[in-house]
Design a protein around this motif. Sequence first.
Motif, PDB file in Angstrom:
ATOM      1  N   LEU A 159     -40.936  35.931  68.902  1.00 58.78           N
ATOM      2  CA  LEU A 159     -39.472  35.970  68.798  1.00 58.78           C
ATOM      3  C   LEU A 159     -38.902  34.554  68.812  1.00 58.78           C
ATOM      4  CD1 LEU A 159     -38.333  38.935  71.024  1.00 58.78           C
ATOM      5  CD2 LEU A 159     -38.740  38.836  68.584  1.00 58.78           C
ATOM      6  N   LEU A 160     -39.463  33.690  69.672  1.00 58.15           N
ATOM      7  CA  LEU A 160     -38.971  32.309  69.730  1.00 58.15           C
ATOM      8  C   LEU A 160     -39.151  31.624  68.384  1.00 58.15           C
ATOM      9  CD1 LEU A 160     -39.874  30.486  73.040  1.00 58.15           C
ATOM     10  CD2 LEU A 160     -37.688  31.320  72.206  1.00 58.15           C
ATOM     11  N   LEU A 164     -39.540  32.994  65.438  1.00 63.90           N
ATOM     12  CA  LEU A 164     -38.676  33.616  64.428  1.00 63.90           C
ATOM     13  C   LEU A 164     -37.247  33.097  64.561  1.00 63.90           C
ATOM     14  CD1 LEU A 164     -39.854  37.334  64.265  1.00 63.90           C
ATOM     15  CD2 LEU A 164     -39.926  35.639  62.444  1.00 63.90           C
ATOM     16  N   LEU A 165     -36.784  32.956  65.817  1.00 66.39           N
ATOM     17  CA  LEU A 165     -35.416  32.452  66.041  1.00 66.39           C
ATOM     18  C   LEU A 165     -35.271  31.038  65.489  1.00 66.39           C
ATOM     19  CD1 LEU A 165     -33.903  33.303  69.523  1.00 66.39           C
ATOM     20  CD2 LEU A 165     -33.088  33.879  67.245  1.00 66.39           C
ATOM     21  N   VAL A 224     -35.393  31.197  61.578  1.00 69.04           N
ATOM     22  CA  VAL A 224     -34.393  31.940  60.823  1.00 69.04           C
ATOM     23  C   VAL A 224     -33.091  31.151  60.667  1.00 69.04           C
ATOM     24  CG1 VAL A 224     -33.167  33.247  62.598  1.00 69.04           C
ATOM     25  CG2 VAL A 224     -33.736  34.333  60.434  1.00 69.04           C
ATOM     26  N   VAL A 225     -32.852  30.170  61.543  1.00 68.56           N
ATOM     27  CA  VAL A 225     -31.566  29.477  61.487  1.00 68.56           C
ATOM     28  C   VAL A 225     -31.471  28.443  60.365  1.00 68.56           C
ATOM     29  CG1 VAL A 225     -30.846  29.846  63.855  1.00 68.56           C
ATOM     30  CG2 VAL A 225     -32.315  27.923  63.322  1.00 68.56           C
ATOM     31  N   LEU A 229     -44.614  37.701  56.926  1.00 67.02           N
ATOM     32  CA  LEU A 229     -43.327  38.356  57.162  1.00 67.02           C
ATOM     33  C   LEU A 229     -42.210  37.739  56.333  1.00 67.02           C
ATOM     34  CD1 LEU A 229     -43.534  38.721  61.039  1.00 67.02           C
ATOM     35  CD2 LEU A 229     -43.775  40.524  59.344  1.00 67.02           C
ATOM     36  N   PHE A 259     -41.122  34.434  56.684  1.00 62.33           N
ATOM     37  CA  PHE A 259     -40.343  33.405  57.376  1.00 62.33           C
ATOM     38  C   PHE A 259     -41.069  32.074  57.474  1.00 62.33           C
ATOM     39  CE2 PHE A 259     -38.815  37.461  58.825  1.00 62.33           C
ATOM     40  CZ  PHE A 259     -37.462  37.317  58.621  1.00 62.33           C
TER      41      PHE A 259
END
Lengths: 279, 318
Positions: free
Chosen positions: A125-126, A128-129, A132-133, A217, A219
Amino acid sequence: MALRLSRASGAPPALLIGGAIVALLLLIAASAQLIAPFPYDQMHVRARFAPPSLHYLAGTDEYGRDVFSRLLIGSQLSLVLGVVATLVSLGLGVPLGLFAGYRRGFADEAIMRALDVMMSFPPILLVLLILVVSPPSLLKTALAIGVLFAPPIARVTRSVTLDLMGEGFIEAARARGEHALYILLRELLPNIWPVLMVEASLRVVFAILLGAVLSFLGFGVQPPAADWGLMISNGRAFVTIAPWIAMAPGIAMSLSVIGISLLGDGLRDLLDPRLRGQR
Amino acid sequence: MALYALQRLGAVVLILVIMSVLVFLATHALPANTAALILGQYSTPETQVALAHKLGLDLPLTVQYARWALAMLHGDFGQSLVMERPVAPMLFDALSRSAVLSLAAMVVVATLGPALGVIAAVRRGGWPDHLAAVFAYVGISVPEFFWGLVLILAFASTLRWLPASGAAEPGAGLGATIAHLILPVITLTFALLAHVSRLTRSSMLEVLDSMYVKAARARGLPERRVILRHALRNALLPTITVLAQDFGFLIGGIVAVETVFAYPGLGRLLIFSLQRQDLPLMQAAILVLTAVYCLANLAADLLYGVVNPRIRYGASVE
């Protein structure tokens, strides 16, 4: 053959097999542009979905690009990702761990608690965060993974540092009135190095695998790059009609990862005398 | 113990607060324009500004965060921008499907993992041990999503034994539900099984070498009893912690595996929200995943304290 060699030289077989695979991987990555039969993004429109043959060794994909050439170029991306991410995590984690273990007390406590917090987040999750920005890229993926892997490196460094601090040679250096920086870099670091090598080889593996998941995925590395994770992701839609598009990069990635982990295990057996003779 | 559990629970709350701030800031750094997303491509800048004002999107960030966090605490997770439905029920459905998937995987790992490890340890150096070692290497080295594809290719496209993707319809019956679960569960299980069986093997080897096992053997107890009653009980302690910690690892795996199998769980919902930049859905999915992850880790630590009387949390550890 590896077994006989290992008996002759006394080196663990894992080290030899892993070393051979990694050497081959490095050789392929270094000469990929030279040995690739086609440019990785050249489309052979009339030969879309061509099965593996002498002409296209691993077949072609949905754009008629040669899968084998893309595999070769992809080895560079995977290695760059694994190595850069690991270097970043070493660059961040080792100084932190050394400092915490050397100073102890409040600084140690503060650093370790902060790392605990960082390690309590679900890793994917970290990343991906972070990804994604802003627009994704290979280097950004490597950086994000490197930051994520810094806390475990810092922990290992700290615990070995704490062990070493009680040793006579550190006390001797202190008694000689050596500067703290000298003790950290010339006395502690060389002794931590073997443990870090093993840990680093493990991190390269994790970084390559995590990078592959991220590109799979969507990303991580972006098309038309010949990234293995991305190739598997593209090939997924055609897995029934042209399985080679996804299978070839998957097998390449699995073999590379097996090679690097074998090398890491072999190194550990070689460097950690406590484990010798146990396997 | 109770004090320790409370402290750790406090830490979980703290981590959730930090994560909520991170998620909030990250989603506000995104190029997505919520008002434009809601109004669609034919909206004018004026209507977008008007809607942004109505939704409070022009308020200071701190005020927006406070509103958002307060609503979350009341169970109001907002409205999905893309699906135009409330987030909470969607999230609940996805979470329950993911829970079924990961619990099934955990059950398989918890039974097969220690069993394989014990066999490898008892037959150390024999072919079961070597086979288990190879299996472990392959399990750890092959990325999950690739395993998933291989399984789809073999069992869904070629043999046509099992469905390739999706989950069973709600009323489809037990058979269809299980059929849809088999391939994703095998995929999720593979890496964990390798991990757990290796760990059990090494702790089992350590225990088999200990004095009390030697004493049990010297008393002439049957080997079976020595292994199952004396050795295994102690060798399982580290396995239990790792099993619980692996639950966190499962969450990472679930994102990739649910994508490969198009399984409508929380992982796929998260990826969907990230791809479509559906901010409310993204925020809620990340927070729920973080909460599950932290609670699983907490449960792991507490469980370890319960099964291992040598560990007492809360007392001085130094």
